[in-house]
Scaffold this active site. Structure first.
Site, PDB file in Angstrom:
ATOM      1  N   LYS A  99     -31.102 -16.558  34.244  1.00  0.00           N
ATOM      2  CA  LYS A  99     -30.562 -16.905  35.276  1.00  0.00           C
ATOM      3  C   LYS A  99     -31.368 -16.770  36.459  1.00  0.00           C
ATOM      4  CE  LYS A  99     -26.271 -16.784  38.102  1.00  0.00           C
ATOM      5  NZ  LYS A  99     -24.981 -16.290  37.871  1.00  0.00           N
TER       6      LYS A  99
ATOM      7  N   ASP B 203     -13.660 -14.753  40.579  1.00  0.00           N
ATOM      8  CA  ASP B 203     -13.921 -15.994  40.329  1.00  0.00           C
ATOM      9  C   ASP B 203     -13.607 -16.512  38.978  1.00  0.00           C
ATOM     10  OD1 ASP B 203     -14.230 -18.770  40.873  1.00  0.00           O
ATOM     11  OD2 ASP B 203     -16.440 -18.394  40.935  1.00  0.00           O
TER      12      ASP B 203
ATOM     13  N   GLY C 108     -26.067 -24.100  40.055  1.00  0.00           N
ATOM     14  CA  GLY C 108     -25.219 -24.074  40.944  1.00  0.00           C
ATOM     15  C   GLY C 108     -25.444 -24.081  42.516  1.00  0.00           C
TER      16      GLY C 108
ATOM     17  N   LEU D 196     -30.254 -25.146  31.677  1.00  0.00           N
ATOM     18  CA  LEU D 196     -29.032 -25.478  31.376  1.00  0.00           C
ATOM     19  C   LEU D 196     -28.003 -25.776  32.471  1.00  0.00           C
ATOM     20  CD1 LEU D 196     -28.885 -22.105  29.171  1.00  0.00           C
ATOM     21  CD2 LEU D 196     -28.962 -24.354  28.230  1.00  0.00           C
ATOM     22  N   GLY D 197     -28.265 -25.403  33.615  1.00  0.00           N
ATOM     23  CA  GLY D 197     -27.159 -25.833  34.569  1.00  0.00           C
ATOM     24  C   GLY D 197     -27.678 -25.128  35.922  1.00  0.00           C
TER      25      GLY D 197
ATOM     26  N   ALA E 152     -28.037 -20.583  42.321  1.00  0.00           N
ATOM     27  CA  ALA E 152     -28.679 -20.022  41.105  1.00  0.00           C
ATOM     28  C   ALA E 152     -28.785 -21.197  40.022  1.00  0.00           C
ATOM     29  CB  ALA E 152     -28.449 -18.690  40.226  1.00  0.00           C
TER      30      ALA E 152
END
Length: 451
Positions: free
Chosen positions: A39, A135, A19, A16-17, A22
């Site tokens: 995650k 954040d 960073g 899904l993505g 993680a």
């Protein structure tokens, strides 16, 4: 990182993505016949004890909050390769960031008020447990679709959250500049839950404007009035601008109060928006900027087929950042405060010092094309956050970070102590990044030589 096709009873679907720390993958739970998000800590950080603990702390924070508007954690575990992961609710409708991209002229007022109200409920649930998110931004407000067609907002990504009684200066400035409160940039000012109120106000501003606001880095810098960039009623603009007040004491007292006022304003009801107080904010007098002489560069790395030569010097960084009113910090807490001795080698892929961790995060953000995460922006543009620092056709500003695509961020590294708080993080045979220590594990990028 390649995750196993099955984790316990979960079956892998797709990534899904990712960073700086993680990755998030979509899995399917066959027993419940439902999708879940997993995650997992990136492979290069699994041996960094403090990064690993921060990752696990995020799962604990999320698990401890009983709110439909904070992403829920169902389970926690470790992959066969030793990487910790946690299983959480899947946001099948994306994020507020994607909604903003779909509405460049601004989102409908009733949708903005609804999503802000839900996000505020999630933040208040954190705040009542004395946890500050720090954040809050559109990408960290996830969305799930409901059977009635209404979107459910969930606050996510508490990777830099801190309990009030655990707050340290080390992590103060981690965040996304366009959405951070001014006190996150100034260690002389206290931080409390009103930093999140300010960030939620910036999210609301972006939802109406169709773009991110310019960063406001000091208690005397202001975001442009929403009414000047979006055709919203004056009361709506006033409510949001109060959330964006530079001084914490002038903002709404909590996220719920802000959301209630915004809902009333979008419905055309009267809202009392008190003016800012006249009480002065005590600021620490800024000292002279440290002048650390730039040491001579090391011998040129061996050339490679794809290598291009480029140098980004500290003076050039200052041109882009000082225009915004403050230096931009790339901050990280990455192991012991003591740095390796001059020329001391570190294991590839395993940062062991604050300077090294900060340098790796900087490079990874640039390679991901995330200029905001790298702390870079062009404040003289109408839409600073839209500037692509990785594009070499971006107006001749000299920040051609596409060169970093050629650097192997996980390659062999060493850290050199150059004295006076300056450290050179060398990617062997590739290039280097100079990091200037500000205090303990707080670092600023001073120079980049790459590829």
């Amino acid at each position: 990182m390649t995750l196993p096709q099955t984790l316990w009873r979960l079956r892998q679907v797709k990534p899904l993505g990712s960073g700086g720390f993680a990755e998030v993958w979509l899995y399917h739970d066959p027993a419940l016949d439902s999708p879940v998000a997993v995650k997992v800590l990136s492979a290069q950080w699994t041996q960094a004890a403090d990064i690993r603990e921060r990752f696990l702390q995020e799962a604990r924070f999320l698990r401890s909050v009983d709110s439909p508007h904070v992403v829920s954690v169902h389970d926690i575990g470790e992959t066969p390769a030793g990487a910790p992961y946690f299983v959480m609710a899947y946001a099948d409708a994306g994020s507020v960031a994607e909604l903003i991209a779909q509405h460049p002229q601004g989102m409908p007022p009733e949708l903005v008020a609804d999503l802000v109200t839900q996000a505020a409920a999630g933040l208040d649930a954190l705040h009542v447990r004395s946890v500050i998110h720090r954040d809050v931004k559109p990408a960290n407000i996830l969305l799930a679709g409901g059977s009635d067609g209404r979107l459910r907002a969930m606050v996510a990504d508490l990777g830099v959250a801190r309990a009030l009684d655990q707050h340290t200066e080390v992590t103060r400035q981690i965040g996304t500049p366009a959405y951070m409160a001014p006190e996150q940039f100034d260690e002389s000012l206290p931080i409390d839950h009103r930093a999140d109120v300010r960030s939620l106000g910036a999210v609301a501003w972006a939802m109406f404007a169709g773009r991110s606001p310019a960063p406001a880095l000091t208690v005397v810098s202001r975001v442009p009035d929403l009414g000047t960039v979006s055709p919203v009623p004056a009361t709506v603009s006033a409510v949001i601008m109060r959330a964006l007040e530079p001084r914490a004491e002038d903002r709404w007292p909590d996220a719920g109060s802000f959301a209630a006022a915004l809902t009333a304003a979008t419905e055309g009801r009267a809202v009392a928006v008190p003016p800012p107080s006249d009480a002065p904010t005590m600021l620490r007098a800024p000292g002279p900027a440290p002048s650390t002489p730039m040491p001579p560069p090391p011998p040129q790395p061996r050339p490679s087929r794809r290598r291009r030569n480029a140098v980004l010097v500290a003076a050039a960084v200052a041109i882009a950042l000082v225009l915004g009113g403050a230096a931009t910090w790339f901050v990280s807490r990455g192991g012991p405060v003591e740095e390796p001795a001059n020329g001391g080698e570190t294991a590839a892929g395993q940062p062991v010092s604050g300077a090294e961790t900060a340098a790796v995060r900087f490079v990874e953000a640039l390679q991901a094309g995330d200029c905001e995460a790298a702390g870079l922006y062009m404040p003289d543009l109408d839409d600073p956050a839209s500037w692509d620092c990785t594009d070499d056709a971006n107006g001749g500003d000299g920040f051609y970070f596409h060169i970093l695509e050629d650097l192997d961020a996980g390659g062999e590294r060493r850290v050199e102590d150059l004295g006076d708080g300056l450290f050179r993080v060398v990617w062997v045979d590739q290039g280097y990044v100079n990091m200037q220590r500000q205090e303990d594990s707080l670092f600023k990028v001073e120079r980049v030589v790459c590829c």
